[in-house]
Design an enzyme around this catalytic site. Structure first.
Site, PDB file in Angstrom:
ATOM      1  N   ASP A  78      -1.622  10.970  -2.201  1.00 12.30           N
ATOM      2  CA  ASP A  78      -1.939   9.911  -3.160  1.00 12.30           C
ATOM      3  C   ASP A  78      -2.187  10.489  -4.548  1.00 12.30           C
ATOM      4  O   ASP A  78      -2.062   9.785  -5.551  1.00 12.30           O
ATOM      5  CB  ASP A  78      -3.152   9.120  -2.680  1.00 12.30           C
ATOM      6  CG  ASP A  78      -2.779   8.341  -1.433  1.00 12.30           C
ATOM      7  OD1 ASP A  78      -2.809   8.929  -0.340  1.00 12.30           O
ATOM      8  OD2 ASP A  78      -2.396   7.168  -1.572  1.00 12.30           O
TER       9      ASP A  78
ATOM     10  N   GLN B  84      -3.096   2.733   9.545  1.00 14.71           N
ATOM     11  CA  GLN B  84      -1.733   2.789   8.980  1.00 14.71           C
ATOM     12  C   GLN B  84      -0.790   3.597   9.864  1.00 14.71           C
ATOM     13  O   GLN B  84       0.431   3.511   9.725  1.00 14.71           O
ATOM     14  CB  GLN B  84      -1.761   3.406   7.575  1.00 14.71           C
ATOM     15  CG  GLN B  84      -2.444   2.567   6.520  1.00 14.71           C
ATOM     16  CD  GLN B  84      -3.888   2.976   6.337  1.00 14.71           C
ATOM     17  OE1 GLN B  84      -4.541   3.409   7.282  1.00 14.71           O
ATOM     18  NE2 GLN B  84      -4.394   2.841   5.137  1.00 14.71           N
TER      19      GLN B  84
ATOM     20  N   ASN C 162      -5.294  12.663   0.130  1.00 14.41           N
ATOM     21  CA  ASN C 162      -4.477  11.834   1.023  1.00 14.41           C
ATOM     22  C   ASN C 162      -5.424  11.074   1.938  1.00 14.41           C
ATOM     23  O   ASN C 162      -6.645  11.249   1.886  1.00 14.41           O
ATOM     24  CB  ASN C 162      -3.500  12.704   1.825  1.00 14.41           C
ATOM     25  CG  ASN C 162      -2.423  11.870   2.496  1.00 14.41           C
ATOM     26  OD1 ASN C 162      -1.788  11.036   1.850  1.00 14.41           O
ATOM     27  ND2 ASN C 162      -2.223  12.050   3.783  1.00 14.41           N
TER      28      ASN C 162
ATOM     29  N   ARG D 158       0.865  -1.190   0.000  1.00 16.56           N
ATOM     30  CA  ARG D 158       0.000   0.000   0.000  1.00 16.56           C
ATOM     31  C   ARG D 158       0.902   1.241   0.000  1.00 16.56           C
ATOM     32  O   ARG D 158       2.120   1.124   0.117  1.00 16.56           O
ATOM     33  CB  ARG D 158      -0.931  -0.022   1.206  1.00 16.56           C
ATOM     34  CG  ARG D 158      -0.265  -0.482   2.501  1.00 16.56           C
ATOM     35  CD  ARG D 158      -0.831   0.162   3.698  1.00 16.56           C
ATOM     36  NE  ARG D 158      -0.646   1.597   3.649  1.00 16.56           N
ATOM     37  CZ  ARG D 158       0.514   2.206   3.911  1.00 16.56           C
ATOM     38  NH1 ARG D 158       1.607   1.528   4.228  1.00 16.56           N
ATOM     39  NH2 ARG D 158       0.602   3.518   3.854  1.00 16.56           N
TER      40      ARG D 158
HETATM   41  O1  MRU Z   1      -4.678   3.377   1.543  1.00 16.48           O
HETATM   42  P1  MRU Z   1      -3.185   3.439   1.633  1.00 16.48           P
HETATM   43  O2  MRU Z   1      -2.610   2.963   2.916  1.00 16.48           O
HETATM   44  O3  MRU Z   1      -2.531   2.857   0.409  1.00 16.48           O
HETATM   45  O4  MRU Z   1      -2.994   5.005   1.600  1.00 16.48           O
HETATM   46  C1  MRU Z   1      -1.931   5.617   1.060  1.00 16.48           C
HETATM   47  C2  MRU Z   1      -1.152   6.176   2.096  1.00 16.48           C
HETATM   48  O5  MRU Z   1      -0.325   5.474   2.621  1.00 16.48           O
HETATM   49  C3  MRU Z   1      -1.361   7.540   2.524  1.00 16.48           C
HETATM   50  O6  MRU Z   1      -2.415   8.230   2.074  1.00 16.48           O
HETATM   51  C4  MRU Z   1      -0.046   8.267   2.480  1.00 16.48           C
HETATM   52  O7  MRU Z   1      -0.117   9.276   3.390  1.00 16.48           O
HETATM   53  C5  MRU Z   1       0.324   8.751   1.099  1.00 16.48           C
HETATM   54  S1  MRU Z   1       1.158   7.552   0.138  1.00 16.48           S
HETATM   55  C6  MRU Z   1       2.834   7.645   0.649  1.00 16.48           C
END
Ligand code: MRU
Length: 369
Positions: free
Chosen positions: A246, A206, A256, A57
């Protein structure tokens, strides 16, 4: 640019070139922070599942793994039709992180002109290049971000710099040091005194991955419930917030992990710097604003069940709410550009607005912090 020590860099993926062929293993993030287990990815279906289930992820890592998934899929059939179909399947796994589509487009553009017989080897090479560049980008983001943190720390020489982050944008989310955590690792390496507030990041938590990373790296930190962030920010116990992204729209709006925008709102109220750290592959100029960014809605199970370990260290899930309640689980939110102080990229820092981001994307030379 001060560089991070190689030893500080861990990785959520392992590449092996053996006599049996090219191989890929991933650190299964659904088992973290409780258990460290490596899982081989041998097929396109394995890769699809790993991204969908969030065994891997984080926007940059998803892009890297998708590029490897393309190579795995092409091993069975490297025709034009297969190239298009495999790329479409992988692109559909998660909608918000633009690095996924970016990596697949880049790899397909490289592979399409090649003879079919040369595509598999070239796909592995391209995926390796994307992974290497991501790690280099992390290093550069760390160096640019460190200057900002150093500046803030110098204003409070009598106490540790108080940072806050959300979700996980560390080495687990990339092929290198991370995005939001790269400046923190660089600051740690530079001996800067700091402490990081880590929000849990419900429902997938996370933030626990961030706490786990920071513990391993020896960075002082405290885990908080997401809802505690407002209290700390408004009490003046935070000097700056740094998060990943993201997808960043052309106007600087930032997608994000859900909950990010609440922190940005509180930061704006306190006139605190709110930094977004991301590689330029996270910029999406086809999205005029955050309204054009698709927000992933994830399974209601993520809210109904809480993951953890029992007293026998068995990983399991507990149901916290009965069926019958309506549940809505958007995985991301949009932070308006007006709330973002600066975007930290591998090319330098930029204000979150259209002309500045366009300049940054045109000019690969770095903008000084
Ligand atoms: O849903 P995820 O865990 O894949 O989400 C992405 C992320 O880890 C976050 O949004 C993060 O802050 C940005 S990606 C380094």
């Amino acid at each position: 640019m001060p560089s991070l020590p190689q030893a500080a860099q861990q990785s959520p993926l392992r590449r092996l070139s053996t006599q049996a062929g090219e191989q890929l293993e991933i650190l299964d993030q659904t088992l973290l922070p409780w258990r460290k287990a490596w899982r081989p990815l041998s097929t396109l279906a394995d890769t699809e599942h790993a991204i969908l289930d969030m065994q891997v992820r984080g926007a940059p890592l998803i892009g890297v793994i998708a590029a490897y998934g393309l190579a795995l899929g092409l091993q069975k059939d490297a025709s034009d039709n297969a190239l298009n179909a495999i790329s479409a399947r992988l692109a559909a796994t998660r909608p918000t992180a633009v690095n996924l589509g970016w990596a697949l487009t880049r790899a397909c553009e490289r592979l399409r002109p090649l003879p079919v017989g040369e595509r598999v080897a070239a796909a592995w090479r391209e995926a390796d290049a994307i992974a290497r560049e991501d790690a280099d980008n992390n290093q550069a983001i760390g160096a640019h971000g460190l200057k900002l943190l150093q500046y803030l720390a110098d204003r409070h020489p009598d106490r540790p710099l108080q940072l806050m982050t959300h979700c996980n944008a560390g080495w687990l989310a990339t092929a290198g040091y991370g995005t939001a955590l790269a400046p923190i690792y660089a600051a740690r390496h530079a001996g800067l005194s700091m402490h990081v507030w880590v929000s849990e990041t419900r429902p997938r938590n996370q933030g626990l991955l961030t706490a786990w990373e920071l513990l391993e790296a020896g960075v002082p930190h405290t885990l908080i419930a997401d809802n505690a962030a407002g209290l700390l920010i408004l009490q003046g116990r935070v000097d700056a917030i740094i998060v990943g992204a993201d997808r960043i729209a052309a106007n600087g709006d930032v997608a994000n992990k859900v909950g990010t925008s609440l922190k940005a709102l509180a930061a704006a109220h306190q006139c605190l710097p709110f930094y977004v750290a991301a590689p330029t592959s996270t910029l999406d100029f086809s999205a005029v604003s955050g309204d054009d960014i698709p927000i992933e809605t994830r399974s209601d199970h993520e809210l109904r069940f809480v993951a953890g370990v029992d007293c026998n260290t068995r990983i399991g899930r507990l149901c916290q709410i009965a069926e019958g309640h309506s549940v809505y689980n958007p995985a991301f939110d949009i932070t308006p550009a007006a709330l973002v102080t600066l975007i930290i990229t591998e090319r330098g820092v930029s204000p979150a607005n259209e002309p500045a981001l366009a300049r940054l994307s045109r000019n690969p030379a770095t903008t000084d912090t």
